[in-house]
Motif scaffolding. Sequence first.
Motif, PDB file in Angstrom:
ATOM      1  N   GLU A 182      27.951 -12.350   6.019  1.00  6.41           N
ATOM      2  CA  GLU A 182      28.261 -13.536   5.201  1.00  6.41           C
ATOM      3  C   GLU A 182      27.851 -14.820   5.918  1.00  6.41           C
ATOM      4  O   GLU A 182      27.263 -15.719   5.325  1.00  6.41           O
ATOM      5  CB  GLU A 182      29.768 -13.576   4.900  1.00  6.41           C
ATOM      6  CG  GLU A 182      30.240 -12.412   4.033  1.00  6.41           C
ATOM      7  CD  GLU A 182      31.757 -12.337   3.901  1.00  6.41           C
ATOM      8  OE1 GLU A 182      32.225 -11.493   3.115  1.00  6.41           O
ATOM      9  OE2 GLU A 182      32.481 -13.104   4.584  1.00  6.41           O
ATOM     10  N   LEU A 183      28.164 -14.884   7.213  1.00  5.21           N
ATOM     11  CA  LEU A 183      27.786 -16.078   7.986  1.00  5.21           C
ATOM     12  C   LEU A 183      26.273 -16.256   7.984  1.00  5.21           C
ATOM     13  O   LEU A 183      25.756 -17.367   7.828  1.00  5.21           O
ATOM     14  CB  LEU A 183      28.246 -15.942   9.447  1.00  5.21           C
ATOM     15  CG  LEU A 183      29.682 -16.296   9.792  1.00  5.21           C
ATOM     16  CD1 LEU A 183      29.890 -16.153  11.299  1.00  5.21           C
ATOM     17  CD2 LEU A 183      30.010 -17.723   9.353  1.00  5.21           C
ATOM     18  N   ALA A 184      25.554 -15.144   8.189  1.00  5.05           N
ATOM     19  CA  ALA A 184      24.092 -15.201   8.258  1.00  5.05           C
ATOM     20  C   ALA A 184      23.521 -15.692   6.926  1.00  5.05           C
ATOM     21  O   ALA A 184      22.563 -16.488   6.905  1.00  5.05           O
ATOM     22  CB  ALA A 184      23.533 -13.831   8.600  1.00  5.05           C
ATOM     23  N   ALA A 185      24.110 -15.273   5.824  1.00  6.26           N
ATOM     24  CA  ALA A 185      23.619 -15.720   4.516  1.00  6.26           C
ATOM     25  C   ALA A 185      23.812 -17.229   4.367  1.00  6.26           C
ATOM     26  O   ALA A 185      22.913 -17.943   3.899  1.00  6.26           O
ATOM     27  CB  ALA A 185      24.358 -14.969   3.403  1.00  6.26           C
ATOM     28  N   ALA A 186      24.964 -17.727   4.812  1.00  5.78           N
ATOM     29  CA  ALA A 186      25.246 -19.169   4.699  1.00  5.78           C
ATOM     30  C   ALA A 186      24.312 -19.972   5.618  1.00  5.78           C
ATOM     31  O   ALA A 186      23.799 -21.029   5.232  1.00  5.78           O
ATOM     32  CB  ALA A 186      26.712 -19.432   5.050  1.00  5.78           C
ATOM     33  N   ILE A 187      24.076 -19.463   6.816  1.00  3.35           N
ATOM     34  CA  ILE A 187      23.207 -20.162   7.777  1.00  3.35           C
ATOM     35  C   ILE A 187      21.760 -20.164   7.282  1.00  3.35           C
ATOM     36  O   ILE A 187      21.055 -21.170   7.359  1.00  3.35           O
ATOM     37  CB  ILE A 187      23.332 -19.507   9.176  1.00  3.35           C
ATOM     38  CG1 ILE A 187      24.730 -19.769   9.742  1.00  3.35           C
ATOM     39  CG2 ILE A 187      22.253 -20.026  10.130  1.00  3.35           C
ATOM     40  CD1 ILE A 187      25.079 -18.954  10.975  1.00  3.35           C
ATOM     41  N   THR A 188      21.330 -19.039   6.738  1.00  5.14           N
ATOM     42  CA  THR A 188      19.955 -18.938   6.220  1.00  5.14           C
ATOM     43  C   THR A 188      19.741 -19.931   5.091  1.00  5.14           C
ATOM     44  O   THR A 188      18.729 -20.628   5.018  1.00  5.14           O
ATOM     45  CB  THR A 188      19.698 -17.497   5.715  1.00  5.14           C
ATOM     46  OG1 THR A 188      19.905 -16.607   6.809  1.00  5.14           O
ATOM     47  CG2 THR A 188      18.279 -17.333   5.198  1.00  5.14           C
TER      48      THR A 188
ATOM     49  N   LEU B  25      21.901 -13.242  15.182  1.00  4.81           N
ATOM     50  CA  LEU B  25      20.489 -13.664  15.126  1.00  4.81           C
ATOM     51  C   LEU B  25      19.620 -12.631  14.426  1.00  4.81           C
ATOM     52  O   LEU B  25      18.668 -12.981  13.724  1.00  4.81           O
ATOM     53  CB  LEU B  25      19.955 -13.910  16.538  1.00  4.81           C
ATOM     54  CG  LEU B  25      20.491 -15.182  17.211  1.00  4.81           C
ATOM     55  CD1 LEU B  25      20.054 -15.248  18.657  1.00  4.81           C
ATOM     56  CD2 LEU B  25      20.019 -16.414  16.461  1.00  4.81           C
ATOM     57  N   ARG B  26      19.954 -11.358  14.598  1.00  3.95           N
ATOM     58  CA  ARG B  26      19.144 -10.327  13.948  1.00  3.95           C
ATOM     59  C   ARG B  26      19.370 -10.270  12.445  1.00  3.95           C
ATOM     60  O   ARG B  26      18.704  -9.547  11.733  1.00  3.95           O
ATOM     61  CB  ARG B  26      19.406  -8.969  14.605  1.00  3.95           C
ATOM     62  CG  ARG B  26      18.719  -8.889  15.968  1.00  3.95           C
ATOM     63  CD  ARG B  26      19.009  -7.604  16.660  1.00  3.95           C
ATOM     64  NE  ARG B  26      20.414  -7.529  17.037  1.00  3.95           N
ATOM     65  CZ  ARG B  26      20.990  -6.447  17.523  1.00  3.95           C
ATOM     66  NH1 ARG B  26      20.287  -5.341  17.670  1.00  3.95           N
ATOM     67  NH2 ARG B  26      22.252  -6.458  17.871  1.00  3.95           N
ATOM     68  N   ARG B  27      20.322 -11.043  11.971  1.00  6.45           N
ATOM     69  CA  ARG B  27      20.566 -11.124  10.529  1.00  6.45           C
ATOM     70  C   ARG B  27      19.961 -12.385   9.920  1.00  6.45           C
ATOM     71  O   ARG B  27      20.155 -12.655   8.750  1.00  6.45           O
ATOM     72  CB  ARG B  27      22.089 -11.111  10.269  1.00  6.45           C
ATOM     73  CG  ARG B  27      22.707  -9.753  10.511  1.00  6.45           C
ATOM     74  CD  ARG B  27      24.237  -9.844  10.510  1.00  6.45           C
ATOM     75  NE  ARG B  27      24.829  -8.527  10.318  1.00  6.45           N
ATOM     76  CZ  ARG B  27      24.873  -7.581  11.249  1.00  6.45           C
ATOM     77  NH1 ARG B  27      24.364  -7.814  12.445  1.00  6.45           N
ATOM     78  NH2 ARG B  27      25.420  -6.407  10.994  1.00  6.45           N
ATOM     79  N   LEU B  28      19.269 -13.202  10.728  1.00  7.05           N
ATOM     80  CA  LEU B  28      18.717 -14.469  10.224  1.00  7.05           C
ATOM     81  C   LEU B  28      17.204 -14.349  10.029  1.00  7.05           C
ATOM     82  O   LEU B  28      16.460 -14.335  11.012  1.00  7.05           O
ATOM     83  CB  LEU B  28      19.000 -15.610  11.219  1.00  7.05           C
ATOM     84  CG  LEU B  28      20.460 -15.967  11.493  1.00  7.05           C
ATOM     85  CD1 LEU B  28      20.544 -17.108  12.495  1.00  7.05           C
ATOM     86  CD2 LEU B  28      21.185 -16.343  10.206  1.00  7.05           C
ATOM     87  N   PRO B  29      16.740 -14.291   8.808  1.00  5.81           N
ATOM     88  CA  PRO B  29      15.299 -14.196   8.560  1.00  5.81           C
ATOM     89  C   PRO B  29      14.650 -15.583   8.576  1.00  5.81           C
ATOM     90  O   PRO B  29      14.041 -16.011   7.612  1.00  5.81           O
ATOM     91  CB  PRO B  29      15.248 -13.557   7.165  1.00  5.81           C
ATOM     92  CG  PRO B  29      16.496 -14.030   6.496  1.00  5.81           C
ATOM     93  CD  PRO B  29      17.525 -14.251   7.552  1.00  5.81           C
ATOM     94  N   LEU B  30      14.813 -16.293   9.701  1.00  4.82           N
ATOM     95  CA  LEU B  30      14.326 -17.670   9.822  1.00  4.82           C
ATOM     96  C   LEU B  30      13.436 -17.785  11.060  1.00  4.82           C
ATOM     97  O   LEU B  30      13.697 -17.120  12.067  1.00  4.82           O
ATOM     98  CB  LEU B  30      15.515 -18.635  10.000  1.00  4.82           C
ATOM     99  CG  LEU B  30      16.492 -18.791   8.841  1.00  4.82           C
ATOM    100  CD1 LEU B  30      17.723 -19.575   9.301  1.00  4.82           C
ATOM    101  CD2 LEU B  30      15.825 -19.482   7.669  1.00  4.82           C
ATOM    102  N   PRO B  31      12.408 -18.670  11.043  1.00  4.23           N
ATOM    103  CA  PRO B  31      11.537 -18.827  12.205  1.00  4.23           C
ATOM    104  C   PRO B  31      12.174 -19.738  13.261  1.00  4.23           C
ATOM    105  O   PRO B  31      11.688 -20.831  13.545  1.00  4.23           O
ATOM    106  CB  PRO B  31      10.282 -19.468  11.605  1.00  4.23           C
ATOM    107  CG  PRO B  31      10.793 -20.246  10.446  1.00  4.23           C
ATOM    108  CD  PRO B  31      12.001 -19.517   9.912  1.00  4.23           C
ATOM    109  N   LEU B  32      13.278 -19.318  13.829  1.00  5.10           N
ATOM    110  CA  LEU B  32      14.028 -20.189  14.738  1.00  5.10           C
ATOM    111  C   LEU B  32      13.585 -20.034  16.194  1.00  5.10           C
ATOM    112  O   LEU B  32      12.911 -19.069  16.550  1.00  5.10           O
ATOM    113  CB  LEU B  32      15.518 -19.872  14.618  1.00  5.10           C
ATOM    114  CG  LEU B  32      15.942 -18.409  14.844  1.00  5.10           C
ATOM    115  CD1 LEU B  32      16.127 -18.083  16.308  1.00  5.10           C
ATOM    116  CD2 LEU B  32      17.221 -18.124  14.071  1.00  5.10           C
TER     117      LEU B  32
END
Length: 199
Positions: free
Chosen positions: A38-44, A69-76
Motif C-alpha cells: 500500500e505504501l509503495a502504491a502511494a509513493i509511486t 524499494l523493490r516495490r517502487l517501479p520508479l527511476p529513482l
Amino acid sequence: MRASTVPLRRCPCDTRPVLADVERILFHEQTILSRLDELAAAITEKYRGKELTVLAVLNGSLIFAADLLRRLPLPLKLDCISVSSYHGGTKSSGTVTFDQVSMPDIDGRHVLILDDILDSGRTLHAICARLNNESKPLDVQLCVLLRKRKLREKELEAHFVGFDIGDEFVIGYGLDYQERYRNLPFIGVLRSGIFQAEA
Ligand code: IMP
Ligand code: MG
C-alpha cells in the motif's frame, strides 16, 4: 539446476533463541509486506514523472528500504546516511551523530527519507535541517515504517507511515536493541526485563 527451476523455500533460520526476549508480536512479516504494497502504491503515485532520490537512514531502515524499494517501479536514485541517537539504550541520548562528513548530492531533486521509526523526532529533524542547510532539494518528505503515538519533542510531519504504535520499545525487521534483533522477520515489543538494568 537452472536458476529458474530452484524451488522457492522459506529461510530456515531459527529465531527461537531470541523469541524469549519478545514480550509480544505487533506485526507479522506478512502484515508488514502487505502494508508495504500500500505504501509503495502511494509513493509511486506521488513521485511518478519526478526526479526522486530516496535517502535511507541506516542501520534501522535497511530491511524496510530493501523491501519497499523493490516495490517502487520508479527511476529513482538511492543514497544512504548513517546516524545514531540512541548509543545503545532504549531512550534517545539527545545528540544526533552523523557518520558522514558530507551529505549526498540532492540539489534540484525530490527527496524521500526512509527511516525505521519516528520516536522523539530528533533524528529526522536533524537530518532534514542538515539537508536543507547544505543543499537545495526541491522538497524533502518523510516515510517511516513506524510512528510512536506520543508527544514529540520535534513535531514533524511524516508523509508516509506504515503503522502507528504505542510508546513502547520495539525490535525486529531492522529495529535493534544494542544492535541485536534486527534480523527478526517480525516487529515485536522487547521484554522489559531485558533493559530494566539500564533504568
Ligand atoms: P528519534 O530521534 O527519537 O525519533 O529516534 C530515532 C531513532 O531511534 C530511530 O531511527 C531508531 O533507530 C531509534 N528508536 C526509537 N524508538 C525505537 C524503538 O522502539 N526500537 C528501536 N529503535 C528505536
Ligand atoms: Mg535507527
